[in-house]
Design a protein around this motif. Structure first.
Motif, short mmCIF file in Angstrom:
data_model
loop_
_atom_site.label_atom_id
_atom_site.label_comp_id
_atom_site.label_asym_id
_atom_site.label_seq_id
_atom_site.Cartn_x
_atom_site.Cartn_y
_atom_site.Cartn_z
N LYS A 143 61.06 49.70 -83.69
CA LYS A 143 59.87 50.49 -83.99
C LYS A 143 60.22 51.59 -84.99
CE LYS A 143 57.31 48.63 -80.65
NZ LYS A 143 56.23 47.75 -80.93
N THR A 144 59.24 52.02 -85.73
CA THR A 144 59.44 53.11 -86.68
C THR A 144 59.37 54.44 -85.94
OG1 THR A 144 57.08 53.34 -87.18
CG2 THR A 144 58.36 51.77 -88.55
N ARG A 145 59.86 55.49 -86.59
CA ARG A 145 59.80 56.82 -85.95
C ARG A 145 58.35 57.19 -85.65
NH1 ARG A 145 63.50 59.95 -89.98
NH2 ARG A 145 65.47 59.06 -89.38
N LYS A 146 57.47 56.84 -86.56
CA LYS A 146 56.05 57.18 -86.38
C LYS A 146 55.50 56.48 -85.13
CE LYS A 146 51.89 57.53 -89.16
NZ LYS A 146 51.31 57.33 -90.48
N GLU A 147 55.84 55.19 -84.95
CA GLU A 147 55.37 54.44 -83.78
C GLU A 147 55.97 55.00 -82.50
OE1 GLU A 147 54.76 49.93 -85.60
OE2 GLU A 147 56.81 50.64 -85.19
N ALA A 166 57.07 58.10 -82.05
CA ALA A 166 56.47 59.43 -81.81
C ALA A 166 55.10 59.28 -81.17
CB ALA A 166 56.37 60.19 -83.13
N ALA A 167 54.30 58.34 -81.64
CA ALA A 167 52.98 58.12 -81.06
C ALA A 167 53.10 57.64 -79.62
CB ALA A 167 52.20 57.10 -81.89
N PHE A 168 54.02 56.74 -79.35
CA PHE A 168 54.22 56.20 -78.01
C PHE A 168 54.69 57.29 -77.04
CE2 PHE A 168 56.96 54.29 -74.76
CZ PHE A 168 56.09 53.35 -74.20
#
Length: 185
Positions: A149-153, A155-157
């Motif tokens: 997963k990306t950092r953005k994904e 962070a959202a999770f």
């Protein structure tokens, strides 16, 4: 031997087993056959070998007795067809050999039993080391490296900032390196 000898005279002399006629024949056609074979095979050594084999067969197996100039039009045509066929047979034989060789090779994904055992041990040790991480670091690491997963994904999770995820993953990596270094070395 006369330089103006024609194919019919040459062939007649070759059929009698004349060494002089064969030497003339060899000198007259060797280079041309070699160039023809190289143009087909794209390999000088293989071309030279096939040309030599053709001349050996011509002498030893008396190929001259099999040539009918009334049907082939010329000795040169006969030689061209002979060397072309030998080249094509060589290419086909090499392709078959390569295909068979590939069939007996192990696939790239194959792992030897000893390697599998080592990999399983390493996986267990890694899992053990990950499970000893703080919960948030463990989650961030698993999402980043095991689920890609990306950092953005992540962070959202995890309902946090990307910078926090970056620090948690970096801290997890640092801890895991130290833990595994102790185990492996």
């Amino acid at each position: 031997m006369s330089a103006s000898i024609n194919d019919i005279e040459l062939l007649a002399q070759l059929k009698t087993g004349s060494l002089e006629a064969f030497q003339y024949f060899y000198g007259a056609y060797r280079q041309w056959l070699y160039i023809t074979a190289v143009s087909i095979l794209k390999n000088e050594a293989e071309a030279q070998e096939l040309v030599q084999d053709l001349f050996i067969d011509f002498w030893e197996k008396d190929l001259s007795s099999r040539i009918d100039l009334s049907s082939t039009n010329s000795l040169k045509n006969f030689l061209f067809v002979s060397i072309r066929n030998r080249c094509l047979n060589k290419i086909a034989k090499d392709a078959t050999r390569s295909k068979r060789f590939k069939n007996i090779l192990l696939p790239e994904t194959y792992t030897y039993p000893q390697t599998r055992l080592e990999n399983n041990e390493l996986k267990e040790q890694l899992e053990n080391a990950i499970s000893q991480l703080p919960e948030r670091q463990s989650i961030a690491f698993r999402l980043a490296y095991q689920e890609h997963k990306t950092r953005k994904e992540i962070a959202a999770f995890m309902d946090t900032s990307e910078e926090t995820v970056k620090k948690q993953v970096a801290n997890a990596l640092k801890t895991l390196r130290e833990s595994l270094k102790k185990i492996l070395f």
